[in-house]
Enzyme design. Structure first.
Site, short mmCIF file in Angstrom:
data_model
loop_
_atom_site.label_atom_id
_atom_site.label_comp_id
_atom_site.label_asym_id
_atom_site.label_seq_id
_atom_site.Cartn_x
_atom_site.Cartn_y
_atom_site.Cartn_z
N LYS A 112 0.82 -1.20 0.00
CA LYS A 112 0.00 0.00 0.00
C LYS A 112 0.86 1.26 0.00
O LYS A 112 0.57 2.20 -0.73
CB LYS A 112 -0.97 -0.01 1.19
N LYS A 191 -4.62 -11.53 -9.75
CA LYS A 191 -5.48 -11.88 -8.62
C LYS A 191 -6.71 -10.98 -8.62
O LYS A 191 -6.60 -9.77 -8.81
CB LYS A 191 -4.71 -11.67 -7.30
N LYS A 194 -10.56 -6.02 -5.15
CA LYS A 194 -11.22 -4.71 -5.20
C LYS A 194 -10.22 -3.63 -5.62
O LYS A 194 -10.57 -2.69 -6.30
CB LYS A 194 -11.74 -4.32 -3.81
P1 ADP Z 1 -9.66 -7.62 -1.82
O1 ADP Z 1 -8.32 -8.12 -2.29
O2 ADP Z 1 -10.66 -7.64 -2.91
O3 ADP Z 1 -9.58 -6.27 -1.12
P2 ADP Z 1 -10.04 -8.64 0.84
O4 ADP Z 1 -8.60 -8.34 1.14
O5 ADP Z 1 -11.10 -7.80 1.47
O6 ADP Z 1 -10.21 -8.65 -0.74
O7 ADP Z 1 -10.30 -10.17 1.17
C1 ADP Z 1 -11.34 -10.73 1.97
C2 ADP Z 1 -11.13 -12.24 1.99
O8 ADP Z 1 -11.27 -12.80 0.68
C3 ADP Z 1 -9.72 -12.65 2.48
O9 ADP Z 1 -9.79 -13.84 3.22
C4 ADP Z 1 -8.99 -12.88 1.18
O10 ADP Z 1 -7.89 -13.75 1.32
C5 ADP Z 1 -10.07 -13.47 0.28
N1 ADP Z 1 -9.78 -13.15 -1.13
C6 ADP Z 1 -9.77 -11.92 -1.70
N2 ADP Z 1 -9.46 -11.99 -3.01
C7 ADP Z 1 -9.25 -13.30 -3.29
C8 ADP Z 1 -8.89 -14.03 -4.48
N3 ADP Z 1 -8.70 -13.42 -5.65
N4 ADP Z 1 -8.76 -15.37 -4.39
C9 ADP Z 1 -8.96 -16.01 -3.20
N5 ADP Z 1 -9.30 -15.39 -2.05
C10 ADP Z 1 -9.45 -14.05 -2.07
#
Ligand code: ADP
Ligand code: TRP
Length: 323
Positions: A112, A191, A194
């Site tokens: 970040k 990956k 968001k």
């Molecule tokens: P983002 O990357 O979209 O901000 P978050 O960090 O809020 O997502 O993730 C919330 C949960 O979903 C966490 O447990 C994270 O590991 C899982 N997660 C997010 N993106 C993925 C992905 N592309 N594949 C598998 N798990 C994911």
């Protein structure tokens, strides 16, 4: 010690299928094996969302998403993190035993700040709040996607250090990362996240989702060309999550044989995605019409969560010599 599964999702945007397969589906499946504690991490969202209206909207949206996808309040405790402010006090106790270097090495903090986000105390201390989330409930297992693995290691390090300093106080939790769904690819092949604007929301609007899927960028091979590497295409990797095994195998076979184009593939991907969440979509619409029920579920969950949290916090205060 009976198993106690806990996980949280930050209300910083709309939930996508990466969140679903990486975190929600395993969490929902765990409801039939042991105790489950699931929460909406709204304190965490303070590090990235600065609009109170947006925070409230996302928090409610995520509550609807979890319940629609199968979180059963009769089986699981489901609450909003900020309804149990004990977690902030525990964050302080844990923070005083957390080496700066451990937090400085956190990937999410480094990523970040590398992206130009101005570092503040909250962003730096985020893994300590996450450790408090987990340790406050005597959690044994934490289902998360691979990107959270390091945060779990930090939680374990902090728990061990606390136990060594003040005597056995916290359960040291284990991560649970399903390897087959460790990283769900986004519409651009990276990956799904968001932060990368490449998501397929679980509950997107039909027309928009169709358009997003149809706009996935592919290579320039013609419809007739055999695609030997079918399984490597990100649209095919996504299809695997939604389609029944025989549909998936059939489509991969046709891609390899030739005569099956990317337009056909995307159309099939959209149809399978849309069908996969059909029932959940209906349930979500019903819940949205009955918000009083949703608020009651969260209030009841907060009360149950708070009962556990205050016991564990009292235990931690006592061993530190606080009264
Ligand atoms: P983002 O990357 O979209 O901000 P978050 O960090 O809020 O997502 O993730 C919330 C949960 O979903 C966490 O447990 C994270 O590991 C899982 N997660 C997010 N993106 C993925 C992905 N592309 N594949 C598998 N798990 C994911
Ligand atoms: N940090 C997690 C994420 O970004 C969300 C989260 C907060 C969490 N507290 C947690 C996940 C405790 C598991 C356990 O996805």
């Amino acid at each position: 010690m009976p198993s106690r599964t806990l996980t949280g999702i930050t209300p910083s945007g709309t939930l996508h299928v990466g969140n679903y397969f990486g975190a929600m589906r395993p969490a929902i499946a765990a409801q039939d094996h042991g105790e489950c504690y699931y929460f909406i991490a709204d304190y965490h969202s303070l590090t990235s969302v600065f609009d109170p209206v947006v925070r409230r909207e996302h928090t409610l949206g995520i509550a609807l998403d979890w319940l629609a996808c199968g979180l059963d309040p009769a089986k699981s405790v489901f609450w909003r993190q900020s309804d149990v402010p004990e977690v902030c006090e525990l964050t302080w106790l844990l923070g005083t035993l957390t080496p700066m270097g451990l937090l400085g090495r956190a990937h999410s903090y480094k990523d970040k700040t590398a992206k130009g986000i101005a570092p503040n105390f909250g962003l730096f201390a985020y893994p300590v709040l996450m450790a408090a989330d987990i340790l406050l409930y005597d959690t044994t297992v934490v289902p998360v996607g691979k990107d959270q693995k390091q945060h779990l290691e930090i939680t374990r390090d902090i728990a061990i250090k606390f136990n060594q300093t003040y005597g056995e106080t916290f359960v040291v939790p284990e991560p649970s990362i399903a390897e087959d769904v460790a990283v769900i690819p986004g519409l651009d092949g990276q990956k799904m996240s968001k932060s990368y604007d490449n998501t397929l929301p679980i509950f997107g609007a039909e027309k928009v989702m169709k358009k997003n899927i149809m706009s996935i960028v592919m290579d320039s091979r013609t419809r007739e060309a055999p695609k030997e590497d079918a399984e490597q295409l990100s649209a095919v990797q996504l299809l695997k999550f939604f389609a029944p095994a025989e549909v998936y195998t059939d489509i991969v076979g046709q891609l390899k044989a030739g005569g099956y184009g990317y337009g056909d593939l995307k159309k099939a991907l959209f149809e399978q995605y849309w069908m996969f969440f059909a029932e959940a979509r209906e349930r979500r619409a019903e819940l949205a019409d009955n918000l009083a029920h949703v608020h009651a579920v969260l209030a009841d969950g907060a009360e149950k969560a708070r009962a556990v949290a205050s016991d564990v916090l009292a235990r931690a205060r006592l061993v530190c010599g606080l009264r």
